[in-house]
Design a protein around this motif. Structure first.
Motif, PDB file in Angstrom:
ATOM      1  N   GLN A 136       0.812  -1.219   0.000  1.00 32.23           N
ATOM      2  CA  GLN A 136       0.000   0.000   0.000  1.00 32.23           C
ATOM      3  C   GLN A 136       0.850   1.276   0.000  1.00 32.23           C
ATOM      4  OE1 GLN A 136      -2.049  -0.870   3.679  1.00 32.23           O
ATOM      5  NE2 GLN A 136      -3.818  -1.735   2.613  1.00 32.23           N
ATOM      6  N   GLN A 188      -0.262   4.348  -2.293  1.00 29.00           N
ATOM      7  CA  GLN A 188      -1.362   5.156  -1.746  1.00 29.00           C
ATOM      8  C   GLN A 188      -0.891   5.959  -0.530  1.00 29.00           C
ATOM      9  OE1 GLN A 188      -1.517   1.928  -2.528  1.00 29.00           O
ATOM     10  NE2 GLN A 188      -3.371   1.480  -3.680  1.00 29.00           N
ATOM     11  N   GLY A 220     -11.954  -0.345  -2.861  1.00 25.33           N
ATOM     12  CA  GLY A 220     -11.298  -1.473  -3.507  1.00 25.33           C
ATOM     13  C   GLY A 220     -11.873  -2.779  -2.999  1.00 25.33           C
ATOM     14  N   PRO A 221     -11.391  -3.901  -3.517  1.00 26.69           N
ATOM     15  CA  PRO A 221     -11.899  -5.204  -3.082  1.00 26.69           C
ATOM     16  C   PRO A 221     -11.735  -5.414  -1.589  1.00 26.69           C
ATOM     17  CG  PRO A 221     -10.480  -5.415  -5.019  1.00 26.69           C
ATOM     18  CD  PRO A 221     -10.328  -4.017  -4.530  1.00 26.69           C
ATOM     19  N   LYS A 268      -7.509  -2.436   3.467  1.00 18.15           N
ATOM     20  CA  LYS A 268      -7.906  -1.022   3.471  1.00 18.15           C
ATOM     21  C   LYS A 268      -8.193  -0.517   4.881  1.00 18.15           C
ATOM     22  CE  LYS A 268     -11.447  -1.366   0.741  1.00 18.15           C
ATOM     23  NZ  LYS A 268     -11.443  -2.852   0.732  1.00 18.15           N
ATOM     24  N   SER A 325      -7.973   4.655  -4.575  1.00 16.56           N
ATOM     25  CA  SER A 325      -8.300   3.310  -5.064  1.00 16.56           C
ATOM     26  C   SER A 325      -7.228   2.301  -4.673  1.00 16.56           C
ATOM     27  CB  SER A 325      -8.462   3.329  -6.583  1.00 16.56           C
ATOM     28  OG  SER A 325      -9.545   4.152  -6.965  1.00 16.56           O
ATOM     29  N   GLY A 356      -6.189  -1.740  -5.468  1.00 15.21           N
ATOM     30  CA  GLY A 356      -6.441  -2.914  -6.287  1.00 15.21           C
ATOM     31  C   GLY A 356      -5.876  -4.165  -5.638  1.00 15.21           C
ATOM     32  N   ILE A 357      -6.037  -5.303  -6.328  1.00 11.35           N
ATOM     33  CA  ILE A 357      -5.440  -6.549  -5.857  1.00 11.35           C
ATOM     34  C   ILE A 357      -3.923  -6.415  -5.924  1.00 11.35           C
ATOM     35  CG2 ILE A 357      -5.207  -9.018  -6.293  1.00 11.35           C
ATOM     36  CD1 ILE A 357      -7.961  -8.290  -5.320  1.00 11.35           C
ATOM     37  N   ARG A 396       0.083  -7.174  -6.258  1.00 12.82           N
ATOM     38  CA  ARG A 396       0.852  -8.112  -7.084  1.00 12.82           C
ATOM     39  C   ARG A 396       1.308  -9.281  -6.213  1.00 12.82           C
ATOM     40  NH1 ARG A 396       3.352  -3.345  -8.410  1.00 12.82           N
ATOM     41  NH2 ARG A 396       5.328  -4.051  -7.483  1.00 12.82           N
ATOM     42  N   ARG A 413      -6.262 -11.896  -2.802  1.00 16.53           N
ATOM     43  CA  ARG A 413      -6.535 -11.010  -1.664  1.00 16.53           C
ATOM     44  C   ARG A 413      -5.853 -11.584  -0.419  1.00 16.53           C
ATOM     45  NH1 ARG A 413     -12.269 -10.930  -0.591  1.00 16.53           N
ATOM     46  NH2 ARG A 413     -12.227 -13.078  -1.343  1.00 16.53           N
TER      47      ARG A 413
END
Length: 329
Positions: free
Chosen positions: A11, A14, A35-36, A41, A168, A170-171, A173, A201
């Motif tokens: 993260q 962000q 996000g997912p 988060k 945002s 995302g998944i 890497r 995830r």
């Protein structure tokens, strides 16, 4: 006093984006972390809260030593309010959100300090609760920052989304999460399998490991094969699945349909070998089933009252018919 939370390594982009806003004193009055689910988060949000309340923050986290950090460690900081579904509930109550008006009107405990509000998951608000929050967003109190965490931001009112700066997620890497999960589960191949099962995830993968979810999914797969082989009816299979947590069942169903869709459209390896026999199911039907399963999971997560038995019976009846039409064997 517990150590202050850091954002996860995946993260950092962000985190650095927010650091630039903080340094430029350009933080908005509301942030939406979208996000997912199960990618961290909420951890990020709490690390940000700690950082902003800290009197001597470092580059990556709160100091953990100042009086403000000690308040947080005791879960009693007067400038912080956390709003989430109360114990035993899946929805945020309207009175919880209405209490923000009184909280925001109070002066910060520290001179020149911020008041912070964390709301999660934001989609757990019904229409009345969302409208109550909208009033706070439309007339933001000076020095108050609202942080909303959402796993499905499209379910939020457009007027809420428009009044927040969206960050945002995302998944991550795989190379950023495999080593983290391997250190937890103790084995690289298990970590890779868990991430494959959960669509990459990391926190979902850890939860599956903790709940012995791999064994549960294998049991679900065997039951499904018995269903399409005619060894039991959709009603019988649904009856067998009633003892399982509906979110756990839907997580399995979503994971399997997603893997099948990726195999059909992009020739990716199937997560479960037993699902090789379903390759002939039309890809359009697989995608439609996946969309329905995602909506069902979101509804159950929000606490919407749905009939678990009827939902499972419908899912398995439709799948049986799809397999029969394609003569799956």
């Amino acid at each position: 006093m517990s150590e202050p939370q850091h954002a996860y390594a995946w993260q950092m982009t962000q985190w650095q984006d927010l650091q630039r806003l903080i340094s430029a004193e350009r933080l908005p009055h509301a942030l939406l972390l979208a996000g997912p689910s199960a990618i961290g988060k909420l951890r990020f949000a709490k690390a940000l809260v700690s950082y902003l309340l800290c009197e001597s923050p470092g580059d990556l986290a709160a100091c953990g030593q100042c009086r403000s950090c000690h308040f947080q460690g005791e879960a009693a900081h007067p400038d912080f309010k956390e709003i989430c579904p109360e114990e035993g509930k899946r929805q945020i109550g309207v009175d919880q959100v209405r209490s923000l008006q009184h909280f925001s009107a109070q002066h910060a405990h520290r001179n020149g300090g911020r008041k912070l509000v964390l709301i999660h998951p934001a989609e757990a608000m019904n229409a009345n609760t969302a409208n109550a929050l909208l009033k706070t967003l439309e007339e933001p109190a000076s020095g108050t920052l609202l942080i909303l965490v959402s796993h499905s931001s499209s379910q939020l009112l457009p007027t809420i989304r428009s009044r927040c700066l969206q960050l945002s997620f995302g998944i991550p890497r795989p190379e950023m999460t495999e080593s983290w999960l391997r250190d937890y589960v103790g084995d690289q191949s298990t970590a890779q399998r868990l991430l494959a099962e959960t669509g990459g995830r990391p926190l979902a993968a850890r939860q599956v490991f903790e709940e012995d979810g791999l064994a549960s999914r294998e049991r679900f797969d065997k039951g499904l094969i018995a269903l399409v082989d005619g060894q039991r009816s959709p009603l019988q299979f649904a009856e067998e699945m009633l003892d399982a947590d509906i979110l756990q069942v839907l997580d399995w169903w979503v994971a399997r349909l997603l893997s099948l869709s990726r195999h059909q459209l992009a020739d990716q390896v199937l997560t479960a070998e037993s699902w090789q026999r379903f390759k002939a199911v039309p890809s359009v039907s697989v995608i439609q089933g996946l969309e329905r399963a995602l909506k069902l999971r979101a509804s159950f997560s929000r606490g919407v009252a749905l009939n678990k038995r009827l939902i499972l019976e419908s899912l398995f009846l439709e799948w049986t018919q799809l397999c029969q039409n394609r003569a799956v064997s």
